[in-house]
Design an enzyme around this catalytic site. Structure first.
Site, PDB file in Angstrom:
ATOM      1  CB  CYS A  86      -0.982  -0.041   1.161  1.00 34.10           C
ATOM      2  SG  CYS A  86      -2.401   1.064   0.958  1.00 34.10           S
ATOM      3  CG  HIS A 194      -3.379  -3.768   3.477  1.00 34.82           C
ATOM      4  ND1 HIS A 194      -2.381  -3.150   4.200  1.00 34.82           N
ATOM      5  CD2 HIS A 194      -4.020  -2.779   2.812  1.00 34.82           C
ATOM      6  CE1 HIS A 194      -2.418  -1.846   3.992  1.00 34.82           C
ATOM      7  NE2 HIS A 194      -3.409  -1.589   3.149  1.00 34.82           N
ATOM      8  CD  GLU A 196      -0.790  -5.760   6.085  1.00 36.89           C
ATOM      9  OE1 GLU A 196      -1.152  -4.570   6.158  1.00 36.89           O
ATOM     10  OE2 GLU A 196      -0.479  -6.316   5.010  1.00 36.89           O
TER      11      GLU A 196
END
Length: 216
Positions: A86, A194, A196
């Protein structure tokens, strides 16, 4: 050692630390933007998401000149693994470690949702645990995530198998639905989704965990 960079406005460094430390059992260090060197035993640098310096000038444009980036750029240019997510992708673009730019979404709005992603190329460390053309689901959260580059660079990205992720149903107007690219040497990967945030079933899915695990 997984070195996770932190700038004023970064907001995903703790998420990334949790994944590598608690789920994958790796040594981690959150490295301040003020540091002039990475930890000596660094094997992976992660530039996580957020809003470095409030995106006041342009996303990633100020962070690119932070003290820690000088050593990070050298690390990357010498073959070290670097993952930018990002805002991290935006910083890598501003630092000219990856070609192209990330511009404002076509609808001029912040987008936050789960997004289907198509895996294009797995001949790299980042996506080696996936299959080509596999569809996974990862969260996205950005206002300046529309990838753009000129026609010549786009052709070069295709020829060198540098396009790693594409959106299914392009949400932000990225050229050719590009959601993530790597450099020619395939040691630097920038992506808008993302991973994670997709590592445990309680988060709604685990599609991102294999990517992060493959880098250890």
């Amino acid at each position: 050692m997984v070195a996770i960079l932190q700038f004023p406005g970064t907001n995903c460094e703790k998420d990334m630390e949790y994944v590598y430390k608690n789920l994958l059992g790796a040594q981690t260090a959150i490295v301040s933007h003020k540091e002039v060197a990475l930890p000596y035993d660094t094997s992976l640098v992660i530039i996580p998401g957020g809003f470095s310096y409030g995106d006041y000038l342009r996303s990633g444009a100020i962070a690119r000149f932070a003290p820690v980036m000088k050593n990070t750029i050298l690390y990357a240019q010498n073959g070290g693994l670097v993952l930018g997510i990002c805002n991290g992708f935006q910083i890598l673009s501003e630092a000219k470690l990856l070609p192209g730019v990330l511009k404002r979404n076509n609808n001029l709005s912040f987008i936050s949702k789960k997004q289907k992603i198509k895996i294009i190329n797995t001949n790299n460390r980042f996506l080696s645990e996936y299959s080509s053309n596999q569809i996974i689901s990862l969260p996205i959260a950005h206002a300046d995530g529309s990838y753009y580059t000129d026609k010549e660079t786009l052709e070069s990205l295709r020829e060198n198998h540098q396009i790693l992720f594409e959106y299914v149903d392009n949400p932000n107007g990225s050229v050719n639905s590009i959601a993530g690219i790597c450099n020619k040497e395939k040691n630097i990967f920038g992506l808008m989704p993302h991973p994670e945030r997709a590592v445990e079933s309680i988060l709604g899915g685990c599609d991102g965990l294999a990517m992060l695990r493959s880098l250890l």
